[in-house]
Scaffold this active site. Structure first.
Site, PDB file in Angstrom:
ATOM      1  N   THR A   1       0.851  -1.188   0.000  1.00 30.67           N
ATOM      2  CA  THR A   1       0.000   0.000   0.000  1.00 30.67           C
ATOM      3  C   THR A   1       0.885   1.236   0.000  1.00 30.67           C
ATOM      4  O   THR A   1       1.854   1.325   0.757  1.00 30.67           O
ATOM      5  CB  THR A   1      -0.930   0.029   1.224  1.00 30.67           C
TER       6      THR A   1
ATOM      7  N   PHE B   1       1.145   5.218   0.682  1.00 32.88           N
ATOM      8  CA  PHE B   1       0.536   6.276   1.472  1.00 32.88           C
ATOM      9  C   PHE B   1       1.152   7.619   1.086  1.00 32.88           C
ATOM     10  O   PHE B   1       2.325   7.692   0.716  1.00 32.88           O
ATOM     11  CB  PHE B   1       0.776   6.049   2.972  1.00 32.88           C
TER      12      PHE B   1
END
Length: 387
Positions: A272, A274
């Site tokens: 992921t 960010f």
């Protein structure tokens, strides 16, 4: 507008903590002698956290409310600008912070969320401040309740987080860094509960999708909730005996759950990305790899998107991401002869160059020839920790 809610652990510090994202040239001093601003009514929750991860952590909160001056206006008079904390995006080396003060970094979710781990990766000694919603984290930075926000923007399996793309345009924050975090999902349950006792499993929809094959093989019914750590908290608080949660190992420790299986995601390459957001931009450099994020809109016409993207290809600038979102105020456009209706889009683009590079500046000047709207969201150091 309904009041926003933020979970916080202590009053904001007036000093900053440095980070790899901030080791760039300082911004010039900002003039804070501005007329009093007006802000919306905000509700804050302060958690009373003990040193151990006991069940008291799950319930012990204190609610603080700011006073609303007007029920009609969205705003209330702000603090004296002189008393506000100074901007926290200027350059300081990590060795310069010796007073023990900590940066306050907002993230969406509850304790044990992957976003909390990403915030701690970005700023290892920060005070991570959980927020109920993405919108709340944006507002917390804008209103000086926290110093940074670390929010997901895309996942290697699940794709883009569209909500945060929309919020980037709605709010006037700046991207000052990125964090890539490897996600490792665990199946967890209350003490004494075994895998064969489980009938269902709770987690965020993306986490459930990322573990679909494994969970199907176990014959578990999947139930979606707001976030992974929230699922673990729900299972623990309600002492569920027939349900488990998919979350991080940190969440299992915090909420007193037993891990029944680790790394249950179907694909091991689960990353992921960010974004790190701040009130003030950083001044980009050319001493290391930088990335720049922009958003623009275009007039309708043959090959217009090709022409817009060609300004980067002509200068050998690599595009690492492109995302289109509907232009909400004008989602449809009618052609001159009224024979066709077109969707109107905003295009979000990440390209691998610093705005300190003349080549990148020339590309954006060229893009302005086609764009009806153009905004630089941030120019920031790339996270190369996964390469």
């Amino acid at each position: 507008m309904a009041s926003s809610r933020i979970i916080s652990h202590s009053p904001p510090n007036l000093h900053r903590q440095s980070s790899p994202f901030d080791t760039v040239k300082p911004l010039p001093p900002q003039n804070l002698n501005l007329p009093p601003k007006r802000h919306r009514n905000l509700r804050i929750h302060t958690s009373l956290r003990s040193s151990s991860h006991s069940n008291n952590d799950l319930n012990d909160t204190v609610e603080l409310r700011t006073n609303s001056v007007s029920a009609v206006s969205n705003d209330v008079v702000s603090k004296d600008p002189i008393s506000l904390p100074r901007p926290l995006s200027s350059n300081q080396s990590s060795t310069a912070v010796s007073d023990g003060s900590r940066l306050r970094v907002a993230y969406q979710g509850v304790r044990g969320a992957y976003s909390e781990s990403a915030a701690q990766k970005a700023y290892p000694n920060c005070e991570a401040v959980p927020c109920e919603q993405f919108d709340t984290a944006f507002e917390a930075v804008e209103r000086w309740l926290v110093d940074r926000a670390v929010l997901p923007i895309e996942n290697s399996l699940g794709g883009s987080i569209h909500r945060n793309y929309d919020l980037l345009l709605r709010h006037r924050l700046h991207i000052v860094g990125e964090v890539k975090y490897a996600v490792h999902h665990c199946l967890m349950a209350n003490p004494g509960v075994k895998l064969e006792n489980l009938k269902r499993v709770l987690s965020h929809p993306q986490a459930l999708a990322q573990c679909e094959n494994t969970l199907t093989g176990w014959g578990l019914v999947r139930e979606a909730v707001d976030d992974t750590a929230g699922a673990a908290k729900h299972v623990a608080l309600n002492n569920l005996q027939d349900a488990g949660a998919v979350a991080s190992s940190a969440a299992a420790e915090i909420y007193g759950l037993n891990i029944l299986a680790q790394d249950i995601q179907d694909d091991s390459d689960n990353i992921t990305r960010f974004l790190v957001l701040a009130r003030e931009p950083i001044l980009p450099g050319i001493d290391r790899p930088f990335k720049t994020s922009i958003v623009f809109s275009l007039e309708e016409g043959p090959g217009i998107l090709f022409k817009a993207l060609a300004v980067f290809a002509l200068r050998q600038i690599n595009l690492s991401k492109i995302e289109s979102r509907p232009l909400r105020k004008q989602p449809l456009r009618t052609s001159d002869d009224n024979s066709n209706r077109y969707f109107d889009y905003l295009f979000y683009v990440d390209f691998e160059a610093s705005m300190a590079d003349q080549n990148a500046q020339n590309a954006l000047r060229h893009l302005k020839e086609f764009a009806t709207f153009l905004r630089v969201l941030g120019s920031y150091p790339m996270d190369i920790s996964m390469t």
